[in-house]
Enzyme design. Structure first.
Site: not given
Ligand code: C5P
Length: 277
Positions: A136, A9
C-alpha cells in the site's frame, strides 16, 4: 524541519482475484484518502532520533520494525548516506486497522525526506523504495484517488469524491493483514467494474476481505450494521483488511449524527469524522 500529513487510506472497494506464488494476492482496489491522519516530522540532526507521540503512540511497535524508521533507512541508503535525521511520528490512526497507518506513515516519511533533500516526490527510485516497504505504500506516496491492481501497487489515478463527508469507525480490535488474506476462501468473485464515476464504481463493488475479517473479528459485523442503519449513509464498507469500517454521507449533519448515535452505544470505539478527497 518538514511536516507531512500521513492521511488515512480507504479502500472504497477491494476485489481479491487470485493467490500468487509469492505469498501475495492479485487484487483490484480503489484507493482514496481522508483529510485526517498521522503526522510525520523530519529534521536534520546531529544524532539520530525517533519520537512517537499522539493518542496511539503506545500501540506503535519496536523502533527497529517501524515503517517510519525503515523508510528513513532506505531513503538514506539510496540518496543521502551521510545524513542524520530526527524523526517524529504523531500517531492518530489506530494500528493494524485497514486504513494504511504504517504504510501512510512510511509514505509521508519518504515525501518529507524528499522535500528536505530537494528531490522531486516522483523520483523513480523513491517509488521503488515504496514498493519494497509494502503493497500500500506506493498508493500512499501518491496520496490521491487511485485504481490499484497487482499487489495493489500498479497504479492509475482516478477522479476523487470531491471532499465527501465520511465517518470512520474502528472497534478497537487489531487484525493482521496477512491473517485476513490467509482466510480468504479463494473464490474469484469478479473484476471491479470500471464504468461510471468513482462513487458508482465503489457502489457496484465489494470488499472481499470483509467475510474473512469478520470471521476473525466478529465485532466488524456490528460496526457495519451500525453504520448502514445511519440515515444518509450512501456507502458502508470495511476498509482494507479491517477492522476499520467507513460510511460515506451526502452531508456533514448526517455524518455527525451517525457518529453521535453509534458512540452512544459503543463509547469505546474509535471515531473519525472526516472528508474524503
Ligand atoms: O505489503 P504488506 O507488508 O503491507 O502486506 C502485508 C501482508 O498482507 C503480506 O505479507 C501478505 O500476506 C498480505 N497481502 C497479500 N496480497 C496483497 C497485499 C498484502 O496477500 N496484495
Amino acid at each position: 524541519m518538514i511536516v507531512e500529513t500521513a492521511p488515512a487510506k480507504l479502500n472504497l472497494a477491494l476485489h481479491v482475484r487470485a493467490r500468487r506464488a509469492d505469498g501475495y494476492h492479485e487484487l483490484e482496489t480503489l484507493f482514496v484518502f481522508a483529510r485526517d491522519g498521522d503526522q510525520v516530522t523530519v529534521a536534520p540532526a546531529t544524532t539520530p532520533s525517533f519520537t512517537v507521540t499522539g493518542p496511539f503512540a503506545a500501540a506503535v511497535g519496536p523502533v527497529a520494525n517501524n515503517l517510519v524508521t525503515r523508510a528513513e533507512a532506505a531513503f538514506r541508503q539510496a540518496f543521502a548516506p551521510d545524513a542524520i535525521h530526527a524523526l517524529t511520528l504523531d500517531k492518530h490512526l489506530p494500528v493494524a486497522s485497514g486504513i494504511g497507518g504504517g504504510s501512510a506513515d512510511a509514505a509521508a516519511t519518504l515525501r518529507a525526506l524528499a522535500r528536505l533533500h530537494g528531490l522531486p516526490v516522483d523520483t523513480p527510485r523513491l517509488l521503488t523504495i515504496a514498493v519494497d516497504l509494502g503493497a500500500d505504500v506506493p498508493a500512499c506516496l501518491l496520496g490521491c484517488p487511485t485504481f490499484g491492481r497487482g499487489r495493489g501497487d500498479a497504479l492509475a489515478p482516478v477522479l476523487g469524491l470531491g471532499d465527501m463527508p465520511a465517518l470512520l469507525v474502528n472497534p478497537g480490535v487489531a487484525v493482521s493483514t496477512a491473517q485476513v488474506f490467509a482466510h480468504w476462501d479463494g473464490v474469484d468473485r469478479g473484476a471491479l467494474d470500471l464504468t461510471g464515476t468513482t462513487l458508482e464504481r465503489a457502489l457496484a463493488g465489494r470488499n472481499d476481505l470483509q467475510p474473512p475479517a469478520e470471521a476473525i473479528a466478529p465485532v466488524i459485523g456490528a460496526v457495519i450494521s451500525g453504520l448502514a442503519a445511519s440515515p444518509g449513509a450512501i456507502l458502508t464498507r470495511m476498509s482494507g483488511s479491517g477492522a476499520t469500517c467507513f460510511a460515506l454521507f451526502r452531508d456533514t449533519e448526517a455524518r455527525d449524527s451517525a457518529a453521535k448515535r453509534i458512540a452512544a452505544d459503543a463509547p469505546d470505539w474509535w471515531f473519525c469524522a472526516t472528508t474524503i478527497g
